[in-house]
Design a protein around this motif. Sequence first.
Motif, short mmCIF file in Angstrom:
data_model
loop_
_atom_site.label_atom_id
_atom_site.label_comp_id
_atom_site.label_asym_id
_atom_site.label_seq_id
_atom_site.Cartn_x
_atom_site.Cartn_y
_atom_site.Cartn_z
N UNK A 65 0.83 -1.21 0.00
CA UNK A 65 0.00 0.00 0.00
C UNK A 65 0.86 1.26 0.00
N UNK A 66 1.96 1.24 0.74
CA UNK A 66 2.86 2.40 0.78
C UNK A 66 3.49 2.65 -0.59
N UNK A 67 3.87 1.56 -1.26
CA UNK A 67 4.46 1.70 -2.60
C UNK A 67 3.47 2.32 -3.57
N UNK A 68 2.21 1.92 -3.48
CA UNK A 68 1.19 2.49 -4.35
C UNK A 68 1.04 3.98 -4.09
N UNK A 69 1.04 4.37 -2.82
CA UNK A 69 0.93 5.79 -2.48
C UNK A 69 2.09 6.58 -3.07
N UNK B 197 1.64 11.51 -10.17
CA UNK B 197 0.42 11.65 -10.96
C UNK B 197 -0.54 12.63 -10.29
N UNK B 198 -0.65 12.54 -8.96
CA UNK B 198 -1.52 13.47 -8.25
C UNK B 198 -1.02 14.90 -8.39
N UNK C 147 -7.79 8.67 -9.86
CA UNK C 147 -6.95 8.46 -11.04
C UNK C 147 -5.50 8.23 -10.65
N UNK C 148 -5.00 9.05 -9.73
CA UNK C 148 -3.60 8.90 -9.29
C UNK C 148 -3.40 7.55 -8.59
N UNK D 243 -6.00 13.50 -1.83
CA UNK D 243 -6.33 14.44 -2.90
C UNK D 243 -7.59 15.24 -2.56
N UNK D 244 -8.57 14.53 -2.00
CA UNK D 244 -9.82 15.23 -1.62
C UNK D 244 -9.57 16.31 -0.57
#
Length: 213
Positions: A131-135, A141-142, A167-168, A203-204
């Motif tokens: 999960x950390x890698x995905x963030x 991208x964000x 999307x990010x 992002x929100x």
Amino acid sequence: MSNDALIAELSSGLAPVRRRSVAREGALLVALCGMELALFLAMGAMRPDMNHAADSPYLMWRVGSLALLAVVACAVAIRSFSPAARTRPGLTLAGTLAAAAIVAGVFVAPSGTAHRAPLDRLDPASGIVCATSIVVLSLPVMALLGALMRRAAPTEPRLSALAAGLAAGTCGAFVFAFCCPFNDPLYAVVWYSIGCGAVTAAARWCLPRRFRL
């Protein structure tokens, strides 16, 4: 002061603004994700059994679902930056696709997976790293989507921020899917959802604040 004089005074010194191009913005996102994937793989992070696993139903489900979600979410995000756009239907479509992908994961689980204990299947220590890698992979991208949003004129910045975060997150998860060595749909659904959810929430919270500056 006459109206014409007031308009002339307010508009003096303004430079022309480059018009938005959806195609250009989409190409920037594709290029950024491609650079991330190329860099990640150049570092030797690709799963070692990719040649054998590439045609497995599980890997095709994981990569294909994330690719479709990333394309749809990016399209929704870019479209949401237009003043006339309605973002909610696009977010609903993305959520429906995500739910369908989760359901489809039941049918692609490798044999013997379902008989393992849930905690063993989730492997929390590895899942947190996942999960950390995905963030981390989602942050560039964000940032790009935030910059595009800043230059545009969204009338629903909170929904645009949600779309940008989704999307990010899905783009980051798509890149990481080529490196993740785990072959369990439950593992992918839980930890990839946590990673994407964290990016969407960030992002929100961040992008509308940035938009108001």
